[in-house]
Design an enzyme around this catalytic site. Structure first.
Site, PDB file in Angstrom:
ATOM      1  N   SER A  13       0.806  -1.236   0.000  1.00  0.00           N
ATOM      2  CA  SER A  13       0.000   0.000   0.000  1.00  0.00           C
ATOM      3  C   SER A  13       0.830   1.273   0.000  1.00  0.00           C
ATOM      4  O   SER A  13       0.331   2.336  -0.369  1.00  0.00           O
ATOM      5  CB  SER A  13      -0.902  -0.004   1.243  1.00  0.00           C
ATOM      6  OG  SER A  13      -0.105  -0.123   2.411  1.00  0.00           O
ATOM      7  N   ARG A  14       2.064   1.172   0.440  1.00  0.00           N
ATOM      8  CA  ARG A  14       2.907   2.387   0.518  1.00  0.00           C
ATOM      9  C   ARG A  14       4.316   2.059   0.045  1.00  0.00           C
ATOM     10  O   ARG A  14       4.702   0.904  -0.072  1.00  0.00           O
ATOM     11  CB  ARG A  14       3.013   2.882   1.968  1.00  0.00           C
ATOM     12  CG  ARG A  14       1.760   3.464   2.523  1.00  0.00           C
ATOM     13  CD  ARG A  14       1.998   4.147   3.872  1.00  0.00           C
ATOM     14  NE  ARG A  14       2.211   3.223   4.970  1.00  0.00           N
ATOM     15  CZ  ARG A  14       3.309   3.187   5.716  1.00  0.00           C
ATOM     16  NH1 ARG A  14       4.307   4.023   5.486  1.00  0.00           N
ATOM     17  NH2 ARG A  14       3.432   2.327   6.706  1.00  0.00           N
ATOM     18  N   VAL A  63       1.188  -9.661   8.489  1.00  0.00           N
ATOM     19  CA  VAL A  63       1.966 -10.808   7.977  1.00  0.00           C
ATOM     20  C   VAL A  63       2.680 -11.579   9.087  1.00  0.00           C
ATOM     21  O   VAL A  63       3.037 -12.739   8.918  1.00  0.00           O
ATOM     22  CB  VAL A  63       3.003 -10.399   6.897  1.00  0.00           C
ATOM     23  CG1 VAL A  63       2.338  -9.896   5.640  1.00  0.00           C
ATOM     24  CG2 VAL A  63       4.007  -9.396   7.437  1.00  0.00           C
ATOM     25  N   ASN A  91       7.358  -8.118   0.757  1.00  0.00           N
ATOM     26  CA  ASN A  91       7.950  -6.790   0.896  1.00  0.00           C
ATOM     27  C   ASN A  91       7.694  -6.165   2.272  1.00  0.00           C
ATOM     28  O   ASN A  91       8.468  -5.315   2.701  1.00  0.00           O
ATOM     29  CB  ASN A  91       7.385  -5.897  -0.225  1.00  0.00           C
ATOM     30  CG  ASN A  91       7.612  -4.430   0.034  1.00  0.00           C
ATOM     31  OD1 ASN A  91       8.703  -3.905  -0.187  1.00  0.00           O
ATOM     32  ND2 ASN A  91       6.584  -3.746   0.554  1.00  0.00           N
ATOM     33  N   SER A 143      17.526  -6.198   2.440  1.00  0.00           N
ATOM     34  CA  SER A 143      18.156  -4.898   2.648  1.00  0.00           C
ATOM     35  C   SER A 143      19.675  -5.050   2.633  1.00  0.00           C
ATOM     36  O   SER A 143      20.206  -6.102   3.014  1.00  0.00           O
ATOM     37  CB  SER A 143      17.753  -4.330   4.006  1.00  0.00           C
ATOM     38  OG  SER A 143      18.518  -3.185   4.307  1.00  0.00           O
ATOM     39  N   TYR A 156      16.933  -5.739  12.669  1.00  0.00           N
ATOM     40  CA  TYR A 156      16.576  -5.599  11.246  1.00  0.00           C
ATOM     41  C   TYR A 156      17.552  -6.385  10.360  1.00  0.00           C
ATOM     42  O   TYR A 156      17.149  -7.101   9.448  1.00  0.00           O
ATOM     43  CB  TYR A 156      16.601  -4.111  10.912  1.00  0.00           C
ATOM     44  CG  TYR A 156      16.153  -3.727   9.526  1.00  0.00           C
ATOM     45  CD1 TYR A 156      14.792  -3.640   9.209  1.00  0.00           C
ATOM     46  CD2 TYR A 156      17.079  -3.412   8.533  1.00  0.00           C
ATOM     47  CE1 TYR A 156      14.383  -3.250   7.941  1.00  0.00           C
ATOM     48  CE2 TYR A 156      16.675  -3.032   7.268  1.00  0.00           C
ATOM     49  CZ  TYR A 156      15.321  -2.951   6.977  1.00  0.00           C
ATOM     50  OH  TYR A 156      14.929  -2.573   5.722  1.00  0.00           O
ATOM     51  N   ALA A 159      16.932 -10.082  10.699  1.00  0.00           N
ATOM     52  CA  ALA A 159      15.712 -10.490   9.984  1.00  0.00           C
ATOM     53  C   ALA A 159      15.983 -10.608   8.491  1.00  0.00           C
ATOM     54  O   ALA A 159      15.609 -11.594   7.843  1.00  0.00           O
ATOM     55  CB  ALA A 159      14.593  -9.477  10.240  1.00  0.00           C
ATOM     56  N   ILE A 189      16.339   4.121   0.149  1.00  0.00           N
ATOM     57  CA  ILE A 189      15.296   4.471  -0.827  1.00  0.00           C
ATOM     58  C   ILE A 189      14.349   5.480  -0.163  1.00  0.00           C
ATOM     59  O   ILE A 189      14.031   5.347   1.025  1.00  0.00           O
ATOM     60  CB  ILE A 189      14.502   3.203  -1.246  1.00  0.00           C
ATOM     61  CG1 ILE A 189      15.445   2.062  -1.685  1.00  0.00           C
ATOM     62  CG2 ILE A 189      13.474   3.544  -2.327  1.00  0.00           C
ATOM     63  CD1 ILE A 189      16.315   2.317  -2.908  1.00  0.00           C
TER      64      ILE A 189
HETATM   65  P1  NAP Z   1       7.181   1.761   4.268  1.00  0.00           P
HETATM   66  O1  NAP Z   1       7.129   2.933   3.361  1.00  0.00           O
HETATM   67  O2  NAP Z   1       7.266   1.969   5.736  1.00  0.00           O
HETATM   68  O3  NAP Z   1       5.916   0.803   3.928  1.00  0.00           O
HETATM   69  C1  NAP Z   1       5.766  -0.367   4.638  1.00  0.00           C
HETATM   70  C2  NAP Z   1       4.617  -1.170   4.079  1.00  0.00           C
HETATM   71  O4  NAP Z   1       4.565  -2.423   4.792  1.00  0.00           O
HETATM   72  C3  NAP Z   1       3.263  -0.524   4.292  1.00  0.00           C
HETATM   73  O5  NAP Z   1       2.414  -0.906   3.220  1.00  0.00           O
HETATM   74  C4  NAP Z   1       2.778  -1.180   5.589  1.00  0.00           C
HETATM   75  O6  NAP Z   1       1.352  -1.220   5.726  1.00  0.00           O
HETATM   76  C5  NAP Z   1       3.304  -2.577   5.397  1.00  0.00           C
HETATM   77  N1  NAP Z   1       3.464  -3.329   6.641  1.00  0.00           N
HETATM   78  C6  NAP Z   1       4.276  -3.049   7.690  1.00  0.00           C
HETATM   79  N2  NAP Z   1       4.149  -4.009   8.634  1.00  0.00           N
HETATM   80  C7  NAP Z   1       3.242  -4.900   8.173  1.00  0.00           C
HETATM   81  C8  NAP Z   1       2.679  -6.082   8.679  1.00  0.00           C
HETATM   82  N3  NAP Z   1       3.027  -6.580   9.886  1.00  0.00           N
HETATM   83  N4  NAP Z   1       1.752  -6.745   7.929  1.00  0.00           N
HETATM   84  C9  NAP Z   1       1.379  -6.278   6.726  1.00  0.00           C
HETATM   85  N5  NAP Z   1       1.878  -5.145   6.185  1.00  0.00           N
HETATM   86  C10 NAP Z   1       2.796  -4.475   6.909  1.00  0.00           C
HETATM   87  O7  NAP Z   1       8.430   0.827   3.920  1.00  0.00           O
HETATM   88  P2  NAP Z   1       9.380   0.783   2.616  1.00  0.00           P
HETATM   89  O8  NAP Z   1      10.491   1.724   2.822  1.00  0.00           O
HETATM   90  O9  NAP Z   1       8.546   0.854   1.393  1.00  0.00           O
HETATM   91  O10 NAP Z   1       9.981  -0.679   2.787  1.00  0.00           O
HETATM   92  C11 NAP Z   1       9.475  -1.807   2.092  1.00  0.00           C
HETATM   93  C12 NAP Z   1      10.454  -2.960   2.276  1.00  0.00           C
HETATM   94  O11 NAP Z   1      11.741  -2.568   1.784  1.00  0.00           O
HETATM   95  C13 NAP Z   1      10.673  -3.353   3.741  1.00  0.00           C
HETATM   96  O12 NAP Z   1      10.806  -4.744   3.845  1.00  0.00           O
HETATM   97  C14 NAP Z   1      11.967  -2.676   4.085  1.00  0.00           C
HETATM   98  O13 NAP Z   1      12.633  -3.345   5.128  1.00  0.00           O
HETATM   99  C15 NAP Z   1      12.715  -2.786   2.784  1.00  0.00           C
HETATM  100  N6  NAP Z   1      13.779  -1.805   2.607  1.00  0.00           N
HETATM  101  C16 NAP Z   1      13.531  -0.477   2.580  1.00  0.00           C
HETATM  102  C17 NAP Z   1      14.577   0.420   2.409  1.00  0.00           C
HETATM  103  C18 NAP Z   1      14.369   1.900   2.333  1.00  0.00           C
HETATM  104  O14 NAP Z   1      15.385   2.627   2.270  1.00  0.00           O
HETATM  105  N7  NAP Z   1      13.159   2.403   2.333  1.00  0.00           N
HETATM  106  C19 NAP Z   1      15.889  -0.056   2.302  1.00  0.00           C
HETATM  107  C20 NAP Z   1      16.110  -1.427   2.337  1.00  0.00           C
HETATM  108  C21 NAP Z   1      15.042  -2.292   2.480  1.00  0.00           C
HETATM  109  P3  NAP Z   1       0.580  -0.067   6.618  1.00  0.00           P
HETATM  110  O15 NAP Z   1       0.689   1.206   5.849  1.00  0.00           O
HETATM  111  O16 NAP Z   1      -0.829  -0.560   6.719  1.00  0.00           O
HETATM  112  O17 NAP Z   1       1.311  -0.003   7.918  1.00  0.00           O
END
Ligand code: NAP
Length: 245
Positions: A13-14, A63, A91, A143, A156, A159, A189
């Site tokens: 969703s985000r 999840v 994700n 990550s 983190y 995991a 990101i």
């Molecule tokens: P984000 O903007 O915080 O979005 C997180 C998403 O995950 C939201 O849709 C959220 O839903 C959902 N979510 C969180 N906990 C959940 C749960 N227990 N069950 C179901 N849905 C859940 O995060 P992002 O930056 O896009 O990150 C996405 C993935 O990329 C993650 O695995 C993160 O660790 C990885 N990542 C991100 C970065 C970065 O720099 N951003 C770097 C490396 C890896 P709600 O809105 O309903 O809470």
């Protein structure tokens, strides 16, 4: 009429998940958008997909919770009559950074249960029909932290490193059935997850001198989810502007 193909994006969703969901929908998949609590963001993502001519369904579940995950997915299957999902993108993830000596049980367990538990709960449930169908794509968003480690992220990094191990093991289990399992490892990101980090502080250590865009991760996921990536499995592919090099 051609058969409808299904994909699921957890945390779709985000942020990164949303960009992945938009891409997969534009490639013709009916996308199941999983989220945990932010209803507004989920609705906006569904609307965007529909406005672009795609189709999607939102599925609210945590999840990390096995029972909830399985009961929501089962209810959707019962209602839709579909049980085979061709593309699984694990994700959903959270971060709760703290130095290990101050880290609470909750910070440790919730981060691991979401990334690692989420991978297990969703994938195990959807795997059998994929094995029966003898085709599928599983992409796990991990990550850079899970490969090189990062101070303040023992939870983190643990995991994400565990998901990398699971990716490589599952890839070997299911390769014969034309199912590929890969991991995508983003660096920094631009999303809500990194909104508390000042890019200026990190620019110096990122060779490309900028944070990545969500689309730059999503395009790799689309490739790995496609037929074109049929001989790539058990890999961890970095999307980090050269940070790891
Ligand atoms: P984000 O903007 O915080 O979005 C997180 C998403 O995950 C939201 O849709 C959220 O839903 C959902 N979510 C969180 N906990 C959940 C749960 N227990 N069950 C179901 N849905 C859940 O995060 P992002 O930056 O896009 O990150 C996405 C993935 O990329 C993650 O695995 C993160 O660790 C990885 N990542 C991100 C970065 C970065 O720099 N951003 C770097 C490396 C890896 P709600 O809105 O309903 O809470």
């Amino acid at each position: 009429m051609s058969e409808v193909k299904y994909a699921i994006v957890t945390g779709g969703s985000r942020g990164i998940g949303k960009a992945i969901a938009l891409n997969l929908a534009s490639e013709g998949y009916h996308v199941l958008i999983n989220y945990q609590s932010n209803e507004t963001a989920a609705n906006e993502t569904i609307d965007e997909i529909k406005n672009n001519g795609g189709t999607a369904t939102k599925l609210k579940f945590d999840v990390a919770n096995t029972e909830q995950t399985e009961s929501v997915l089962q209810a959707w299957m019962d209602e839709s009559g579909v049980n085979y999902i061709e593309v699984i993108v694990n994700n959903a993830g959270i971060k709760k950074d703290n130095l290990m000596m101050w880290m609470t049980n909750e910070e440790w367990h919730s981060v691991i249960d979401t990334s690692l538990g989420g991978f297990f709960n969703v994938t195990r449930f959807l795997l059998k029909p994929m094995l029966t169908k003898r085709y599928g794509r599983i992409v796990n968003v991990v990550s850079l932290s899970g490969v090189k480690g990062m101070s303040g992220q023992t939870n983190y990094a643990a995991a994400k490193a565990a998901v990398i191990g699971a990716t490589k093991s599952l890839a070997q289990e299911v390769a014969k059935r034309k199912i590929t399992v890969n991991a995508v490892a983003p660096g920094f990101i631009k999303t809500d997850m990194t909104s508390d980090i000042d890019p200026e502080m990190y620019k110096k250590i990122i060779p490309m001198e900028r944070f990545g865009e969500v689309e730059e991760v999503a395009s790799l996921v689309s490739f790995l989810a496609s037929k074109n990536a049929s001989y790539i499995t058990g890999e961890v592919i970095h999307v980090n502007g050269g940070l790891y090099t």
